[in-house]
Design an enzyme around this catalytic site. Structure first.
Site, PDB file in Angstrom:
ATOM      1  N   CYS A 165      44.421  38.235  37.266  1.00 38.79           N
ATOM      2  CA  CYS A 165      44.226  37.550  36.697  1.00 38.79           C
ATOM      3  C   CYS A 165      43.395  37.910  35.529  1.00 38.79           C
ATOM      4  O   CYS A 165      42.749  38.645  35.844  1.00 38.79           O
ATOM      5  CB  CYS A 165      43.832  36.210  37.040  1.00 38.79           C
ATOM      6  N   ARG A 178      34.983  41.857  35.227  1.00 34.05           N
ATOM      7  CA  ARG A 178      34.156  41.460  35.877  1.00 34.05           C
ATOM      8  C   ARG A 178      33.291  42.683  36.037  1.00 34.05           C
ATOM      9  O   ARG A 178      33.798  43.211  35.536  1.00 34.05           O
ATOM     10  CB  ARG A 178      35.250  41.412  36.741  1.00 34.05           C
TER      11      ARG A 178
END
Length: 415
Positions: A116, A121
């Protein structure tokens, strides 16, 4: 192209059993690499991300067998330390294999993961920690090459990243000496990983707190483990019942892992009863607005439950504010919800949800896993028919979602 067709407005009634947690089984499958023997894992969900993990294990030379919800991995004759780009791109959490492969083989080659698109991140936290443990890491053209003998050390994380905590734990089990992780993530899935490692002979303590200690170099041997229930799937069924109305009992998940979600729904007007046997939720009217919901690392409100809860509050009364503190791009479902009549305005990390009396069915597309679940929650409570595409995102984290909802009385089928 597959799609869910949902006829909204049906109350949900009955019981649903929650299967094993996606966010537990993936790092535990990676951990089987460290065991020079057989790992038997029970209560594994049937998800595309699990299938991708199994493909990675087989590519590395492990023998993998599936029998129902039990997966058996024999990593005795693991031969490789490389994971090709086509496998890495299938899921974001594929980076969890880095620490285990490096610890077992002394080298690891892989590309940056896919999955996703939720914004940046902190993969850099994983790499910084491994470098502190003695790994030499080259980053070139979207790929990683790591090698070196790992040594235990003290690591303080800049933020309590779940993935970084798990990767360090796996690498530290294979390293010589003691590793201490400070500001570690405290999620239940971290504790589940510790329980797996303990069952196979590792010396790990502190999971569930902000300091985890690993005594590396302990010989591991064959064993068995059962995955905990998926608290995010349970939260999705809670949100679905709140949106559609009805009375549902959810079993197989620990109610203590869902306290922040349950308290929000109770404040919004749902009736909830929790015990060791499960969670009962009853919803007889649209949700009322609640105090601001702010995502935070566990034990705070889970970022993965934000989208399904937002969908439930979209049809209700008053204004509820959501503040997303974990990922930068986790409001991609908002545009699709507005197609269904939701009144939501986004300003940076803040989403202002003004409840409306009724949502209406529409053709919408899932763009990520939890956002896709949110669209389904909204469709269950909407008037008319909805078509939800992008099901490959939903299939990454939900097993037989349409079948389970039909069992509760929903009108839903996969076309």
């Amino acid at each position: 192209m597959s799609a869910f067709i949902v006829e909204g407005g049906k109350r949900l009634e009955g019981q649903v059993q929650i299967y094993g947690a996606k966010n537990s089984v993936l790092p535990i499958l990676a951990a089987t690499i460290l065991v020079p023997g057989t790992s038997v894992i029970h209560n594994c969900p049937d998800l595309s991300d699990v299938t991708a993990s199994i493909e990675i294990l087989r590519h590395l030379g492990c023998m993998v067998q599936q029998d129902g919800d039990t997966i058996t991995v024999d990593a005795t004759h693991m031969l490789r330390c490389d994971i090709p780009d086509r496998l890495m791109r299938q899921m974001r959490s594929s980076v969890i294999f880095l620490g285990a492969v490096l610890g077992r083989m002394g080298c690891a080659e892989m590309s940056f993961p896919g999955g996703c698109e939720l914004g940046p991140r902190p993969v850099d936290l994983h790499l910084a920690a491994l470098r502190t443990m003695g790994a030499r890491i080259d980053e070139d053209g979207g790929g990683l090459r790591c090698e070196g003998e790992l040594t235990g050390c003290d690591i303080t994380l800049a933020m309590p990243s779940v993935g970084a905590t798990e990767n360090i734990m796996l690498a530290a089990v294979a390293a010589e000496g003691t590793t201490t992780i400070t500001n570690a993530a405290r999620e239940p899935e971290i504790l589940d990983l510790q329980q797996f490692l303990l069952a196979f002979g590792a010396n790990v303590s502190g999971a569930g707190s902000s300091v985890i200690t690993i005594e590396g170099g302990q010989p591991l041997s064959s064993g068995e483990h059962r995955i905990i229930g998926d608290r995010i799937v349970a939260a999705t069924y809670l949100a679905a019942t709140a949106a559609a109305g009805g009375k549902v009992e959810i079993t197989g998940a620990d109610y203590r892992h869902l306290s922040t979600v349950s308290s929000c729904l109770a404040e919004g007007g749902c009736i909830l009863r929790s015990s060791d046997a499960g969670i009962q939720i009853e919803s007889n009217r649209p949700l009322a607005a609640v105090r601001p919901i702010r995502t935070a690392p566990y034990p705070g409100f889970p970022t993965d439950a934000q989208a399904p809860l937002m969908a439930a509050f979209a049809r209700g009364t008053g204004t509820t504010v959501f503040v997303e503190n974990i990922f930068e791009s986790r409001y991609r479902h908002v545009d699709e919800l507005t197609r269904m009549g939701a009144d939501i305005k986004v300003e940076g990390r803040v989403a202002i949800v003004c409840g409306v009396p009724q949502l209406h069915g529409a053709a919408v597309q899932a763009t990520d896993l939890r956002g896709g679940a949110a669209l389904l929650v909204a469709a269950l409570g909407a008037k008319g028919s909805s078509e939800i595409t992008g099901l490959h995102h939903i299939d990454r984290g939900y097993q037989n979602l349409d079948g389970a909802l039909r069992g509760l009385g929903a009108s839903i089928w996969r076309r």
